[in-house]
Each structure stands twice: as C-alpha cells, then as structure tokens.
Write a protein that holds these residues in place. Sequence first.
Motif, PDB file in Angstrom:
ATOM      1  N   LYS A  23      42.622  40.793  32.866  1.00 59.85           N
ATOM      2  CA  LYS A  23      42.807  39.336  32.895  1.00 59.85           C
ATOM      3  C   LYS A  23      43.411  38.947  34.228  1.00 59.85           C
ATOM      4  CE  LYS A  23      43.665  38.050  28.075  1.00 59.85           C
ATOM      5  NZ  LYS A  23      43.543  39.370  27.468  1.00 59.85           N
ATOM      6  N   THR A  24      42.827  37.933  34.855  1.00 54.57           N
ATOM      7  CA  THR A  24      43.443  37.343  36.039  1.00 54.57           C
ATOM      8  C   THR A  24      43.066  35.866  36.057  1.00 54.57           C
ATOM      9  OG1 THR A  24      43.283  37.185  38.440  1.00 54.57           O
ATOM     10  CG2 THR A  24      41.529  38.392  37.379  1.00 54.57           C
ATOM     11  N   ASP A  25      43.937  35.042  36.636  1.00 54.20           N
ATOM     12  CA  ASP A  25      43.639  33.604  36.708  1.00 54.20           C
ATOM     13  C   ASP A  25      42.554  33.314  37.739  1.00 54.20           C
ATOM     14  OD1 ASP A  25      45.498  33.089  34.817  1.00 54.20           O
ATOM     15  OD2 ASP A  25      47.130  32.720  36.253  1.00 54.20           O
ATOM     16  N   GLU A  26      42.289  34.309  38.591  1.00 50.10           N
ATOM     17  CA  GLU A  26      41.272  34.124  39.634  1.00 50.10           C
ATOM     18  C   GLU A  26      39.885  33.996  39.004  1.00 50.10           C
ATOM     19  OE1 GLU A  26      41.206  33.213  43.043  1.00 50.10           O
ATOM     20  OE2 GLU A  26      42.684  34.824  43.206  1.00 50.10           O
ATOM     21  N   LYS A  27      39.050  33.085  39.557  1.00 51.38           N
ATOM     22  CA  LYS A  27      37.630  33.023  39.131  1.00 51.38           C
ATOM     23  C   LYS A  27      36.784  33.428  40.332  1.00 51.38           C
ATOM     24  CE  LYS A  27      37.710  31.064  35.036  1.00 51.38           C
ATOM     25  NZ  LYS A  27      37.424  30.852  33.859  1.00 51.38           N
ATOM     26  N   PHE A  28      35.672  34.094  40.053  1.00 50.11           N
ATOM     27  CA  PHE A  28      34.882  34.675  41.139  1.00 50.11           C
ATOM     28  C   PHE A  28      33.512  34.013  41.242  1.00 50.11           C
ATOM     29  CE2 PHE A  28      37.853  37.735  39.391  1.00 50.11           C
ATOM     30  CZ  PHE A  28      38.598  38.032  40.521  1.00 50.11           C
ATOM     31  N   ASP A  29      33.003  33.950  42.464  1.00 48.98           N
ATOM     32  CA  ASP A  29      31.649  33.426  42.666  1.00 48.98           C
ATOM     33  C   ASP A  29      30.627  34.546  42.544  1.00 48.98           C
ATOM     34  OD1 ASP A  29      31.889  30.481  43.500  1.00 48.98           O
ATOM     35  OD2 ASP A  29      33.540  31.535  44.461  1.00 48.98           O
ATOM     36  N   SER A  30      31.098  35.761  42.835  1.00 49.18           N
ATOM     37  CA  SER A  30      30.202  36.918  42.716  1.00 49.18           C
ATOM     38  C   SER A  30      31.006  38.089  42.140  1.00 49.18           C
ATOM     39  CB  SER A  30      29.668  37.352  44.086  1.00 49.18           C
ATOM     40  OG  SER A  30      29.203  36.257  44.822  1.00 49.18           O
ATOM     41  N   ILE A  31      30.341  38.845  41.278  1.00 51.86           N
ATOM     42  CA  ILE A  31      30.928  40.112  40.812  1.00 51.86           C
ATOM     43  C   ILE A  31      29.917  41.204  41.144  1.00 51.86           C
ATOM     44  CG2 ILE A  31      31.762  41.465  38.846  1.00 51.86           C
ATOM     45  CD1 ILE A  31      32.585  38.916  37.453  1.00 51.86           C
ATOM     46  N   ILE A  32      30.387  42.257  41.799  1.00 52.72           N
ATOM     47  CA  ILE A  32      29.470  43.362  42.124  1.00 52.72           C
ATOM     48  C   ILE A  32      29.967  44.650  41.467  1.00 52.72           C
ATOM     49  CG2 ILE A  32      28.775  42.320  44.321  1.00 52.72           C
ATOM     50  CD1 ILE A  32      30.514  44.427  45.759  1.00 52.72           C
ATOM     51  N   MET A  33      29.027  45.487  41.123  1.00 50.65           N
ATOM     52  CA  MET A  33      29.378  46.765  40.510  1.00 50.65           C
ATOM     53  C   MET A  33      28.409  47.834  41.020  1.00 50.65           C
ATOM     54  SD  MET A  33      30.508  47.156  36.613  1.00 50.65           S
ATOM     55  CE  MET A  33      31.525  48.569  36.225  1.00 50.65           C
TER      56      MET A  33
END
Length: 247
Positions: free
Chosen positions: A101-111
């Motif tokens: 959990k983090t308050d940060e929101k992401f525009d891209s997630i890579i894996m």
Amino acid sequence: MENIKRNYYGSLSSLVYDQSKPPGTSIDGDIQFYTEELIQRDGIVLEAGVGNGRMAIPLLRKGFEVFGLDNSQEMLDLYKANLVKYNMKSNMLLGDLKDFKTDEKFDSIIMPNGSFCLINRDNIIDVLNNFKAHLNENGKMYLDLIFPTSFKAGTIHEFDFQLDNSEIINVKNKSISIDWITQKTYTELEYWYKNKSEIQPFSLWWYGVEEFTNILKELEFKNINHIINYNNLKILNLKTLTFIFEK
Ligand SMILES: C[S@@+](CC[C@H](N)C(=O)[O-])C[C@H]1O[C@@H](n2cnc3c(N)ncnc32)[C@H](O)[C@@H]1O
C-alpha cells in the motif's frame, strides 16, 4: 541452511543476480523496449519487483521517475547501493505485490524479466487488483510473461560463480519438475559461499495468451495487447510475451 523461503531472493541469490545482471544489463533488448514505451508517457513509473535496479537505474538515468517495490530487503539493499554508485534517487518500498500500500498513484507499472511468473497462481487476482488500485485513470501496465521452453526436469547444473572480488559462490541449479496441469515448473537453487549456504525453492507459473487475456478482461482492464520478444525479430523462439493493458 538458512532462508528457506519459497521464491525469495536471500543474500546469496540477490548477490549473484546483481553481479550477473548489474544495472544496464539488457535481456533481449528489454531496456531499450521499456525506454521507448515509457518515453511516450508522463508520470511516475512503478517497477514491481525492482530487484537490484538492473532496469530501474538506466530508466532513472534517462530522466524517468521510478518507484521501486520489492519483498526482498536483500535486493533493496543492492538497489540502494546501485543508486549511490550511479548517483541517482528513487523512492522504494519493501512490500509484497499482493498487499503493498502506498498513497502514490502511478501512470505506468512495469514488471520486466518474468517477475510476474514468480507469483503463486492463487494470488495473481489480488496482485492485478492491487496494481489497478495504484494506477491513475488510463494508467498503463507492462507485464512480461516467460515460458519454460527449455526446462528439462531431472537436470542439474552446477557451477562456480566468480564475484568481482574473485571469491567464489558455488551454485547448484536443480530442475526438479514440470507440471503441465497446473502450468508450473519447480527448480531448487543452492548457493554455497564460504561456510554459508542458501536454498532458493523456486516455482514459476506460465499462462496461455487466451487464458491471460480472459483474466485481464474479467478484471475489466482495457486495451489488452501483447507483443512477442520485445518485437525483436532476431529471436526465433518465443521467450517473452509482454502484456500491455490499461485501467
Ligand atoms: C527476476 S527478479 C527481476 C528484477 C528486476 N525487475 C529486473 O528486471 O532485473 C524478480 C524480483 O521480484 C521480486 N519479487 C518476487 N516476488 C515478489 C513479491 N511477491 N512481492 C514483491 N517482490 C517480489 C524479487 O525479490 C526480485 O527482486
């Protein structure tokens, strides 16, 4: 023996990963592919399973803001050391993919590099939903899937891995089993360094294209596409399938 945790990167396995794949080591052109994709997007990139920063550090050096998540403190320590070495800064979090959990929101997630295949099949819905919760509207995910095309059950590969300081870690890689029903391979890695040893029990799950597309559709992801081997036509066999989809 210590650290017998399934699919966990302990101190010796993390060290071998870092020294065999230091920051900037491209796997079949993946760093170039991710750079070219992300350059078209704004915002913060979450690398899920950031490891030692093999991918994250070249991205940071190109000016992307990267947030690293990993459940291995040993890997995050190597990431921190590599950030210092390259004079880069990155936020990071020690946590598990399924419930971080983090308050940060992401525009891209890579894996990249098949990390998704390390997730127990029973947990992938929780992981994908958690990614969705951390994506901005129209945020995009890039997820590499790998396949056990050259896995041979019963084979043992043993070698001495030489560290930068010339010391040796002995590695024994035992390909134990492949289960075609549950789509899973099981490998046991054993590391010996001086009087210390570490066992890494390692399962990898694979998914068919239709099957994975349907999972993503069920979770209401949009614009689901996939590409093969980072569009690198010089690789003849299927090695990596990258699913690209949006919230
Ligand atoms: C194959 S390495 C990839 C590292 C890096 N992304 C790269 O491309 O070189 C997989 C990474 O995923 C992390 N990882 C595996 N399972 C995880 C989980 N359930 N939660 C968080 N991180 C995980 C491991 O600790 C490891 O650092």
